[in-house]
Design an enzyme around this catalytic site. Structure first.
Site, PDB file in Angstrom:
ATOM      1  N   ASP A   5       1.185  -0.713   0.445  1.00 29.55           N
ATOM      2  CA  ASP A   5       0.192   0.150   0.281  1.00 29.55           C
ATOM      3  C   ASP A   5       0.840   1.112   0.311  1.00 29.55           C
ATOM      4  O   ASP A   5       1.851   0.973   0.123  1.00 29.55           O
ATOM      5  CB  ASP A   5      -1.004  -0.133   1.512  1.00 29.55           C
ATOM      6  CG  ASP A   5      -0.505  -0.023   2.637  1.00 29.55           C
ATOM      7  OD1 ASP A   5       0.579  -0.350   2.236  1.00 29.55           O
ATOM      8  OD2 ASP A   5      -0.917  -0.745   3.232  1.00 29.55           O
TER       9      ASP A   5
ATOM     10  N   ASN B 109      -7.779  -1.787  14.310  1.00 29.91           N
ATOM     11  CA  ASN B 109      -9.232  -2.712  13.657  1.00 29.91           C
ATOM     12  C   ASN B 109      -9.366  -4.019  12.797  1.00 29.91           C
ATOM     13  O   ASN B 109     -10.803  -4.258  12.400  1.00 29.91           O
ATOM     14  CB  ASN B 109      -9.314  -0.876  13.176  1.00 29.91           C
ATOM     15  CG  ASN B 109      -8.652  -1.077  11.759  1.00 29.91           C
ATOM     16  OD1 ASN B 109      -7.739  -1.746  11.389  1.00 29.91           O
ATOM     17  ND2 ASN B 109      -9.623  -0.039  11.308  1.00 29.91           N
TER      18      ASN B 109
ATOM     19  N   HIS C 203      -7.481  -4.520  10.573  1.00 29.34           N
ATOM     20  CA  HIS C 203      -6.921  -4.736   8.860  1.00 29.34           C
ATOM     21  C   HIS C 203      -5.721  -5.051   8.713  1.00 29.34           C
ATOM     22  O   HIS C 203      -4.730  -5.112   9.355  1.00 29.34           O
ATOM     23  CB  HIS C 203      -7.405  -2.986   8.377  1.00 29.34           C
ATOM     24  CG  HIS C 203      -5.189  -2.186   8.741  1.00 29.34           C
ATOM     25  ND1 HIS C 203      -5.399  -0.479   9.639  1.00 29.34           N
ATOM     26  CD2 HIS C 203      -4.762  -2.100   9.141  1.00 29.34           C
ATOM     27  CE1 HIS C 203      -4.882  -0.287   9.537  1.00 29.34           C
ATOM     28  NE2 HIS C 203      -3.770  -1.342   9.626  1.00 29.34           N
TER      29      HIS C 203
ATOM     30  N   GLU D   6      -9.796  -2.022   5.729  1.00 27.95           N
ATOM     31  CA  GLU D   6     -10.458  -1.289   6.455  1.00 27.95           C
ATOM     32  C   GLU D   6     -11.176  -2.558   7.102  1.00 27.95           C
ATOM     33  O   GLU D   6     -12.385  -2.701   5.588  1.00 27.95           O
ATOM     34  CB  GLU D   6     -11.086  -0.049   6.672  1.00 27.95           C
ATOM     35  CG  GLU D   6      -9.648   1.383   6.378  1.00 27.95           C
ATOM     36  CD  GLU D   6      -9.329   0.954   7.650  1.00 27.95           C
ATOM     37  OE1 GLU D   6      -8.962   0.311   8.758  1.00 27.95           O
ATOM     38  OE2 GLU D   6      -8.250   2.689   7.915  1.00 27.95           O
TER      39      GLU D   6
HETATM   40  C1  F6R Z   1       1.794  -1.253   5.866  1.00 24.16           C
HETATM   41  C2  F6R Z   1       0.476  -1.697   6.619  1.00 24.16           C
HETATM   42  C3  F6R Z   1      -0.822  -2.208   7.672  1.00 24.16           C
HETATM   43  C4  F6R Z   1       0.119  -2.091   8.457  1.00 24.16           C
HETATM   44  C5  F6R Z   1      -0.474  -1.994  10.024  1.00 24.16           C
HETATM   45  C6  F6R Z   1      -0.475  -2.668  11.453  1.00 24.16           C
HETATM   46  O1  F6R Z   1       1.835  -1.645   5.099  1.00 24.16           O
HETATM   47  O2  F6R Z   1       0.015  -2.419   5.537  1.00 24.16           O
HETATM   48  O3  F6R Z   1      -1.515  -2.887   7.672  1.00 24.16           O
HETATM   49  O4  F6R Z   1       0.371  -3.658   8.732  1.00 24.16           O
HETATM   50  O5  F6R Z   1      -1.197  -1.001  10.218  1.00 24.16           O
HETATM   51  O6  F6R Z   1       0.804  -1.466  11.566  1.00 24.16           O
HETATM   52  P1  F6R Z   1       1.705  -1.296  12.447  1.00 24.16           P
HETATM   53  O7  F6R Z   1       3.025  -2.499  12.743  1.00 24.16           O
HETATM   54  O8  F6R Z   1       2.738  -0.010  12.559  1.00 24.16           O
HETATM   55  O9  F6R Z   1       1.437  -1.885  13.796  1.00 24.16           O
END
Ligand code: F6R
Length: 243
Positions: free
Chosen positions: A67, A136, A138, A143
């Site tokens: 992403d 959440n 994701h 989301e």
């Molecule tokens: C990042 C991504 C997100 C993160 C998720 C967890 O490329 O796709 O899904 O993996 O938000 O983020 P952290 O690792 O910062 O807790």
């Protein structure tokens, strides 16, 4: 789903790096699906260490990221493009032309998402996909929603994600409100998936992901249906599961 329980973040990162390194050795021109955020940083550090020690060669590896924020240019230090350069790419011998990430500076979201999905098809699909887990539920920026997104698409970030990512920006207003993300369908086409989860603040959602119903309200729960998922999580993240 195979579950590896590790003592802490460091052991989770070393275990993930071992699996990534094995993938690169078995298939030197493999396609790695990569994530940003705090979770995979330790694994990337370990890969860099192994590269510097002469154990790993990235010269044929291809890497496609999950992403990117819509509206951020590549030189913005909060873009995921910039993150990947700083945390992995500039430290190893991966070829820039073999790294792929949605282009946040492209305003036409339909065009950019279709372009990125075509790039992934041309690569022949992802061999090993790394995922972190949002608070959440994701994965990528998929989301909680009423349906699972099939392909790369433009996402409106939820309040919970904006708040979670606020820590990387000076002010909350600076956090982008939209992102381009691989869809759940795109992620599910990866041959193997490594889900990395660390910390007690993810324990409740991890329980829902692994042991709750499969629902787009908890996007990562779909991983229960993937044939080759390995969860590497530390004690704190697994504290609400009896795995
Ligand atoms: C990042 C991504 C997100 C993160 C998720 C967890 O490329 O796709 O899904 O993996 O938000 O983020 P952290 O690792 O910062 O807790």
């Amino acid at each position: 789903m195979k579950i590896y329980r590790t003592a802490d973040y460091q052991e989770m990162s070393r275990t993930a790096a071992m699996i990534l390194a094995a993938q690169i050795r078995l298939k030197p021109d493999c396609v790695l699906g990569l994530a940003t955020g705090s979770t995979p940083v330790g694994a990337y550090e370990e890969l860099i260490r192994q590269y510097r020690a002469g154990y790993l060669d990235f010269s044929q590896v291809r890497a496609a990221n999950l992403d990117e924020y819509r509206g951020l240019t590549r030189d913005n230090d909060q873009s995921y493009y910039y993150f990947m350069q700083q945390n992995l790419f500039k430290h190893v011998n991966i070829r820039p032309e073999n790294t792929f990430i949605p282009d946040g500076s492209r305003q036409d979201s339909d065009e950019e998402c279709a372009r990125y999905e075509a790039v992934l098809s041309q690569l022949g699909g992802v061999d090993l996909q790394i995922l972190g887990l949002g608070h959440n539920g994701h994965i990528g920026f998929n989301e909680p929603a009423d349906t699972f997104a099939k392909v790369t698409h433009c996402v409106d970030l939820t309040r919970s994600t904006i708040e979670a990512n606020r820590r990387f920006f000076e002010k909350e207003e600076d956090v982008p409100r939209q992102a381009y993300s691989m869809g759940i369908g795109t992620i599910m086409r990866a041959k193997k998936i490594l889900l990395l989860v660390s910390g007690s603040e993810k324990a409740a959602i991890l329980r829902e992901v692994v042991a709750g119903p499969v629902t787009p309200r908890v996007p990562a729960s779909i991983l229960q249906f993937h044939p080759d998922v390995t969860l590497i999580a530390d004690e704190a993240a697994l504290s609400r599961l009896n795995a």
